[in-house]
Enzyme design. Sequence first.
Site, PDB file in Angstrom:
ATOM      1  N   ALA A 258      25.583  55.830  33.380  1.00 23.01           N
ATOM      2  CA  ALA A 258      25.390  54.625  34.186  1.00 23.01           C
ATOM      3  C   ALA A 258      25.258  55.082  35.630  1.00 23.01           C
ATOM      4  O   ALA A 258      25.785  56.130  36.004  1.00 23.01           O
ATOM      5  CB  ALA A 258      26.581  53.701  34.016  1.00 23.01           C
TER       6      ALA A 258
ATOM      7  N   GLU B 287      26.254  56.900  25.257  1.00 22.79           N
ATOM      8  CA  GLU B 287      26.511  55.595  24.617  1.00 22.79           C
ATOM      9  C   GLU B 287      25.201  54.932  24.187  1.00 22.79           C
ATOM     10  O   GLU B 287      25.120  54.301  23.134  1.00 22.79           O
ATOM     11  CB  GLU B 287      27.295  54.682  25.578  1.00 22.79           C
ATOM     12  CG  GLU B 287      28.729  55.178  25.787  1.00 22.79           C
ATOM     13  CD  GLU B 287      29.476  54.379  26.834  1.00 22.79           C
ATOM     14  OE1 GLU B 287      29.043  54.384  28.006  1.00 22.79           O
ATOM     15  OE2 GLU B 287      30.484  53.744  26.492  1.00 22.79           O
TER      16      GLU B 287
ATOM     17  N   GLU C 295      33.704  59.840  31.561  1.00 24.51           N
ATOM     18  CA  GLU C 295      34.224  58.727  32.370  1.00 24.51           C
ATOM     19  C   GLU C 295      35.652  58.937  32.874  1.00 24.51           C
ATOM     20  O   GLU C 295      35.984  58.516  33.976  1.00 24.51           O
ATOM     21  CB  GLU C 295      34.148  57.408  31.575  1.00 24.51           C
ATOM     22  CG  GLU C 295      32.753  56.818  31.450  1.00 24.51           C
ATOM     23  CD  GLU C 295      31.973  57.357  30.256  1.00 24.51           C
ATOM     24  OE1 GLU C 295      32.397  58.382  29.667  1.00 24.51           O
ATOM     25  OE2 GLU C 295      30.947  56.745  29.912  1.00 24.51           O
TER      26      GLU C 295
ATOM     27  N   GLY D  44      27.150  56.594  29.882  1.00 24.15           N
ATOM     28  CA  GLY D  44      26.263  55.540  29.363  1.00 24.15           C
ATOM     29  C   GLY D  44      25.039  56.100  28.656  1.00 24.15           C
ATOM     30  O   GLY D  44      24.455  55.431  27.798  1.00 24.15           O
TER      31      GLY D  44
HETATM   32  N1  COA Z   1      24.576  58.016  38.544  1.00 19.74           N
HETATM   33  C1  COA Z   1      23.889  58.051  39.696  1.00 19.74           C
HETATM   34  N2  COA Z   1      23.178  59.121  40.088  1.00 19.74           N
HETATM   35  C2  COA Z   1      23.184  60.197  39.275  1.00 19.74           C
HETATM   36  C3  COA Z   1      23.883  60.227  38.060  1.00 19.74           C
HETATM   37  C4  COA Z   1      24.606  59.065  37.702  1.00 19.74           C
HETATM   38  N3  COA Z   1      25.285  58.972  36.562  1.00 19.74           N
HETATM   39  N4  COA Z   1      23.705  61.442  37.492  1.00 19.74           N
HETATM   40  C5  COA Z   1      22.907  62.137  38.316  1.00 19.74           C
HETATM   41  N5  COA Z   1      22.594  61.391  39.398  1.00 19.74           N
HETATM   42  C6  COA Z   1      21.749  61.780  40.549  1.00 19.74           C
HETATM   43  C7  COA Z   1      22.489  62.675  41.504  1.00 19.74           C
HETATM   44  O1  COA Z   1      23.289  61.922  42.395  1.00 19.74           O
HETATM   45  C8  COA Z   1      21.319  63.346  42.207  1.00 19.74           C
HETATM   46  O2  COA Z   1      20.753  62.454  43.136  1.00 19.74           O
HETATM   47  P1  COA Z   1      20.386  62.950  44.639  1.00 19.74           P
HETATM   48  O3  COA Z   1      19.365  64.035  44.416  1.00 19.74           O
HETATM   49  O4  COA Z   1      19.820  61.736  45.290  1.00 19.74           O
HETATM   50  O5  COA Z   1      21.652  63.461  45.227  1.00 19.74           O
HETATM   51  C9  COA Z   1      20.297  63.509  41.096  1.00 19.74           C
HETATM   52  O6  COA Z   1      20.666  62.566  40.097  1.00 19.74           O
HETATM   53  C10 COA Z   1      20.309  64.885  40.461  1.00 19.74           C
HETATM   54  O7  COA Z   1      21.616  65.188  40.029  1.00 19.74           O
HETATM   55  P2  COA Z   1      22.437  66.497  40.443  1.00 19.74           P
HETATM   56  O8  COA Z   1      23.897  66.186  40.332  1.00 19.74           O
HETATM   57  O9  COA Z   1      21.955  67.019  41.753  1.00 19.74           O
HETATM   58  O10 COA Z   1      21.972  67.495  39.278  1.00 19.74           O
HETATM   59  P3  COA Z   1      22.786  68.753  38.729  1.00 19.74           P
HETATM   60  O11 COA Z   1      21.851  69.490  37.842  1.00 19.74           O
HETATM   61  O12 COA Z   1      23.461  69.491  39.820  1.00 19.74           O
HETATM   62  O13 COA Z   1      23.965  68.132  37.806  1.00 19.74           O
HETATM   63  C11 COA Z   1      24.879  66.626  36.157  1.00 19.74           C
HETATM   64  C12 COA Z   1      23.659  67.415  36.647  1.00 19.74           C
HETATM   65  C13 COA Z   1      24.435  65.761  34.991  1.00 19.74           C
HETATM   66  C14 COA Z   1      25.976  67.587  35.693  1.00 19.74           C
HETATM   67  C15 COA Z   1      25.427  65.743  37.329  1.00 19.74           C
HETATM   68  O14 COA Z   1      24.331  65.007  37.881  1.00 19.74           O
HETATM   69  C16 COA Z   1      26.470  64.752  36.923  1.00 19.74           C
HETATM   70  O15 COA Z   1      27.615  65.132  36.699  1.00 19.74           O
HETATM   71  N6  COA Z   1      26.121  63.457  36.826  1.00 19.74           N
HETATM   72  C17 COA Z   1      27.031  62.398  36.546  1.00 19.74           C
HETATM   73  C18 COA Z   1      27.411  62.398  35.085  1.00 19.74           C
HETATM   74  C19 COA Z   1      28.426  61.315  34.770  1.00 19.74           C
HETATM   75  O16 COA Z   1      29.555  61.381  35.192  1.00 19.74           O
HETATM   76  N7  COA Z   1      27.992  60.304  34.017  1.00 19.74           N
HETATM   77  C20 COA Z   1      28.845  59.236  33.593  1.00 19.74           C
HETATM   78  C21 COA Z   1      28.704  58.067  34.472  1.00 19.74           C
HETATM   79  S1  COA Z   1      29.733  56.740  33.935  1.00 19.74           S
END
Ligand code: COA
Length: 257
Positions: A66, A115, A135, A112
């Site tokens: 999400a 999910e 989460e 999400g």
């Molecule tokens: N919500 C909002 N933005 C998200 C996102 C999320 N769940 N997951 C990734 N993004 C965005 C990042 O903020 C980033 O945006 P920016 O370039 O404007 O800063 C872009 O997507 C790329 O992500 P980034 O974190 O730079 O890539 P990465 O390869 O370093 O890491 C992940 C990848 C998936 C490990 C990391 O993005 C992450 O942990 N995301 C969140 C996962 C999460 O907790 N999901 C559950 C949500 S309830």
Amino acid sequence: MSYNNILIEQDDNITTITINRPSKLNALNRETLSELHNAFVEIEGDKTTRVIILTGSGEKAFVAGADISEFSDFEVKEGTALAKQGQKLVFDFIENLSIPVIAAINGFALGGGLELAMACHFRIASDNAKMGLPETSLGVIPGYGGTQRLPQLVGKGKAMEMIMTARMINADEALKVGLVNYTVTQEELLPLAENLASKIIQNSPLAIASAIKAVNAGFKDGVNGYDKEIKQFGKCFGTDDFTEGTTAFLEKRKANF
Ligand code: COA
């Protein structure tokens, strides 16, 4: 209908929905969720699609969760409404669709995103995929059905471990625990989804819709799955598909549904 965050492609009876926000790793913001709901309604209504494939744009992510930026300042009431609305309009909606939905997980499927894949009828993954429910690392729990569907798929203990540790598992581990049915290379992912879809299309769409209802009934509170199976089984006998399927068998030809 035109969409900003998803792409829809139809090839014969197979429709592919691609979540298309690659710069945000296809994170589910409000608009994307709403578009997904509208797309599923539209596709179910068009009566030509027999299988839906759901995937993510780019090589990195199916859906990374999400959109955290949209709910970071929410309070109790808004958090409750977010989960309730999302479950109703997207996650439960997909699970109960009469058309089979295959999740083709092409990278990160987190929160999400996992999910969403779990709400689909089954899942396949590319070998770079990483899946998890992170989460609790954000101070919240899965709210789009993850605490229910993950234990259904992988068992309670493994689900508890994944939710409590917030750790990601790779495609091999996901295959081992039954979270996905196949793992292949990224290039082979959509061809495999299409191949499975083409096998499904050979079978009765009405029987498949009944099977979805019967299988899902076993996972619903207060619903007797065996009773639902009897009802749906009986219903099949009144369909043209049943006449065609049994007649084709007796005439030693392939059924044409
Ligand atoms: N919500 C909002 N933005 C998200 C996102 C999320 N769940 N997951 C990734 N993004 C965005 C990042 O903020 C980033 O945006 P920016 O370039 O404007 O800063 C872009 O997507 C790329 O992500 P980034 O974190 O730079 O890539 P990465 O390869 O370093 O890491 C992940 C990848 C998936 C490990 C990391 O993005 C992450 O942990 N995301 C969140 C996962 C999460 O907790 N999901 C559950 C949500 S309830």
